[in-house]
Design a protein around this motif. Structure first.
Motif, PDB file in Angstrom:
ATOM      1  N   GLU A  24       0.845  -1.191   0.000  1.00  0.00           N
ATOM      2  CA  GLU A  24       0.000   0.000   0.000  1.00  0.00           C
ATOM      3  C   GLU A  24       0.879   1.239   0.000  1.00  0.00           C
ATOM      4  O   GLU A  24       1.886   1.305   0.703  1.00  0.00           O
ATOM      5  N   GLY A  25       0.501   2.224  -0.806  1.00  0.00           N
ATOM      6  CA  GLY A  25       1.249   3.480  -0.859  1.00  0.00           C
ATOM      7  C   GLY A  25       2.283   3.533  -1.962  1.00  0.00           C
ATOM      8  O   GLY A  25       2.863   4.587  -2.218  1.00  0.00           O
ATOM      9  N   SER A  64      -5.478   3.731  -4.145  1.00  0.00           N
ATOM     10  CA  SER A  64      -5.847   4.486  -2.947  1.00  0.00           C
ATOM     11  C   SER A  64      -7.041   5.388  -3.226  1.00  0.00           C
ATOM     12  O   SER A  64      -7.098   6.050  -4.267  1.00  0.00           O
ATOM     13  N   TYR A  83      -1.673   5.934  -5.916  1.00  0.00           N
ATOM     14  CA  TYR A  83      -0.927   5.037  -5.038  1.00  0.00           C
ATOM     15  C   TYR A  83      -1.679   3.710  -4.928  1.00  0.00           C
ATOM     16  O   TYR A  83      -2.914   3.672  -5.014  1.00  0.00           O
ATOM     17  N   GLY A  85      -3.636   1.027  -3.225  1.00  0.00           N
ATOM     18  CA  GLY A  85      -4.585   1.238  -2.142  1.00  0.00           C
ATOM     19  C   GLY A  85      -4.523   0.162  -1.074  1.00  0.00           C
ATOM     20  O   GLY A  85      -3.802  -0.829  -1.190  1.00  0.00           O
TER      21      GLY A  85
END
Ligand code: ZN
Length: 133
Positions: A24-25, A64, A83, A85
């Motif tokens: 994530e990110g 994201s 990004y 998610g």
């Protein structure tokens, strides 16, 4: 648009796209210059971004919900457009996807990853065919 459920997060198999395991990110960059034509929740794709260049649509799924692009934005190749998610998202009306604990998920996903789909004239192609092997 049909996106089949994942068997494994990060599994690389051809099911209207390619799954790329990533935390994530992780930054998502524009594969080409073009226009953002979709940026919203889309069923099995979860939070999704579509980048359109001519007759080709590139779709980034399970992204994201904190969007940094809007529909109508023009982006340039290499620009960060979003990004990867989270696995779970909350408060999405009509979301039909849940994990084994009953928590709502970011579309048909078992963990953070990018689902990348490519359509040419509306037909899905294998994204790997874009690259020299
Ligand atoms: Zn996938």
């Amino acid at each position: 648009m049909v996106i089949e459920p994942l068997q494994l997060a990060g599994a690389s198999s051809y099911h209207s796209g390619l799954d790329i395991g990533a935390p994530e990110g992780t930054k998502l960059i524009a594969i080409t210059s073009g226009e953002i034509t979709f940026a919203s929740f889309l069923g099995g794709g979860g939070y999704t971004i579509t980048l359109t260049s001519g007759n080709i649509k590139f779709t980034y799924c399970h992204v994201s919900p904190n969007y940094i692009v809007d529909v109508g934005d023009f982006v340039t190749q290499g620009q960060v457009i979003g990004y990867v998610g989270p696995k779970n998202v909350y408060g999405v009306k009509g979301n039909q996807y849940f994990d084994e604990n009953g928590n709502p998920t970011n579309g048909a996903t078992t963990g953070p990853h990018l689902h990348f789909g490519v359509r040419v004239d509306g037909e899905y192609i294998n994204p790997l065919s874009l690259f020299d092997s």
